[in-house]
Motif scaffolding. Structure first.
Motif, PDB file in Angstrom:
ATOM      1  N   LYS A  36      -1.452   1.681  -1.730  1.00 27.74           N
ATOM      2  CA  LYS A  36      -0.514   0.754  -2.349  1.00 27.74           C
ATOM      3  C   LYS A  36      -1.029  -0.674  -2.234  1.00 27.74           C
ATOM      4  N   HIS A  37      -1.630  -1.011  -1.096  1.00 33.19           N
ATOM      5  CA  HIS A  37      -2.188  -2.347  -0.891  1.00 33.19           C
ATOM      6  C   HIS A  37      -3.233  -2.644  -1.971  1.00 33.19           C
ATOM      7  N   PHE A  38      -4.083  -1.671  -2.221  1.00 34.01           N
ATOM      8  CA  PHE A  38      -5.117  -1.835  -3.241  1.00 34.01           C
ATOM      9  C   PHE A  38      -4.498  -1.937  -4.626  1.00 34.01           C
ATOM     10  N   SER A  39      -3.525  -1.068  -4.920  1.00 37.19           N
ATOM     11  CA  SER A  39      -2.881  -1.071  -6.232  1.00 37.19           C
ATOM     12  C   SER A  39      -2.197  -2.411  -6.480  1.00 37.19           C
ATOM     13  N   TRP A  66      -3.489   2.724 -12.700  1.00 34.73           N
ATOM     14  CA  TRP A  66      -2.093   2.982 -13.078  1.00 34.73           C
ATOM     15  C   TRP A  66      -1.563   4.215 -12.354  1.00 34.73           C
ATOM     16  N   ALA A  67      -2.347   5.300 -12.326  1.00 34.41           N
ATOM     17  CA  ALA A  67      -1.914   6.513 -11.643  1.00 34.41           C
ATOM     18  C   ALA A  67      -1.720   6.257 -10.151  1.00 34.41           C
ATOM     19  N   LEU A  68      -2.650   5.515  -9.551  1.00 32.83           N
ATOM     20  CA  LEU A  68      -2.568   5.204  -8.129  1.00 32.83           C
ATOM     21  C   LEU A  68      -1.280   4.448  -7.819  1.00 32.83           C
ATOM     22  N   SER A  69      -0.896   3.525  -8.702  1.00 35.85           N
ATOM     23  CA  SER A  69       0.345   2.780  -8.470  1.00 35.85           C
ATOM     24  C   SER A  69       1.543   3.713  -8.463  1.00 35.85           C
ATOM     25  N   ASN A  70       1.526   4.766  -9.287  1.00 36.66           N
ATOM     26  CA  ASN A  70       2.616   5.737  -9.279  1.00 36.66           C
ATOM     27  C   ASN A  70       2.573   6.634  -8.050  1.00 36.66           C
ATOM     28  N   PHE A  71       1.364   6.879  -7.524  1.00 44.67           N
ATOM     29  CA  PHE A  71       1.222   7.696  -6.318  1.00 44.67           C
ATOM     30  C   PHE A  71       1.926   7.047  -5.124  1.00 44.67           C
ATOM     31  N   VAL A  72       2.051   5.739  -5.118  1.00 45.95           N
ATOM     32  CA  VAL A  72       2.579   5.043  -3.938  1.00 45.95           C
ATOM     33  C   VAL A  72       3.862   4.285  -4.259  1.00 45.95           C
TER      34      VAL A  72
END
Length: 260
Positions: A47-50, A248-254
């Motif tokens: 999440k920090h990275f996103s 975008w997917a990573l942001s939804n993962f967290v």
């Protein structure tokens, strides 16, 4: 140790050009490895990275479309409908019959017919307004589309089937939950490691849609082990399209509460 790792992360990206997103991703992955990739820590660092990417979108040299696509929770893999697909939607009764024929063709013994059927279903489901998701599901498309994901020797079929299922996953909650019950989450997670970049990219879209549906389904995505291979897609050889879709997917993962 965790807070020290975050401090090291901030220092690592402080002086780096914002456009060098791949280098930033590799630094994040190395931190995950150093921390033993504990699930909670992985989610927080991800999440920090996103969040960093979202803050720096204006500096990443992305076009307006790319920026807008980085924000939504879920979206459809849209492409212009082919003339043959538009014709299917011209009349309700005829359309139902023709879509039923496409669903039947998904079980054809001839691979080219299966690929074409999956592709045309994907086109139909990419309509911007009122895609016939419920109809396609009622006609029994999900089982053969899900089965198509398992054919590693037929990557064109995998891609078309994943595209169609991704568009179903952009639909209402009951459609997403039906896909989950048919076991497509681990199939999509496995496709993140496909040698075919287009298949990988489509798997990213699909998993992003699933994770954006609800915290409950997001957690199931993470339980399938999708986070590690998703992070692995941030590399020097990744295309800009892959980077923005994976972000975008990573942001939804967290995203969502309770946090993962």
């Amino acid at each position: 140790q965790f807070h020290m790792a975050l401090a090291q992360w901030d220092a690592a990206i402080a002086d780096a050009p914002a456009a060098n997103i791949a280098a930033a991703a590799r630094e994040m992955i190395s931190l995950l490895v150093e921390m033993g990739a504990a699930e909670k820590a992985s989610g927080i660092v991800a999440k920090h990275f996103s969040d960093w990417v979202m803050v720096n979108l204006d500096e990443l040299s992305l076009d307006d479309e790319a920026k807008s696509r980085a924000q939504p929770l879920r979206h459809t893999a849209r492409q212009e409908l082919a003339p043959s697909s538009q014709a299917l939607l011209s009349g309700t009764t005829e359309a139902n019959s023709d879509i039923a024929g496409l669903v039947q063709a998904l079980g054809s013994p001839f691979m080219n017919e299966r690929v074409e059927a999956a592709g045309r279903i994907g086109h139909i489901l990419s309509m911007e307004r009122n895609p016939p998701i419920a109809l396609v599901m009622e006609l029994g498309a999900i089982p053969p589309l899900a089965e198509s994901l398992q054919h590693d020797d037929q990557q064109a079929l995998q891609f078309e089937a994943a595209w169609a299922l991704t568009n179903i996953a952009s639909g209402p909650t009951d459609a997403v939950e039906t896909l989950v019950r048919h076991g497509v989450l681990p199939m999509f997670a496995r496709l993140l490691s496909s040698p075919n970049k287009e298949v990988q990219d489509q798997a990213v879209w699909g998993l992003g849609n699933f994770a954006g549906e609800s915290p409950h389904i997001r957690d199931q995505v993470l339980e399938c082990g999708a986070l590690a291979p998703l992070l692995g897609l941030f590399s020097e050889t990744a295309t800009l399209s892959m980077l923005r879709n994976a972000t975008w997917a990573l942001s939804n993962f967290v995203r969502g509460k309770p946090a993962p």
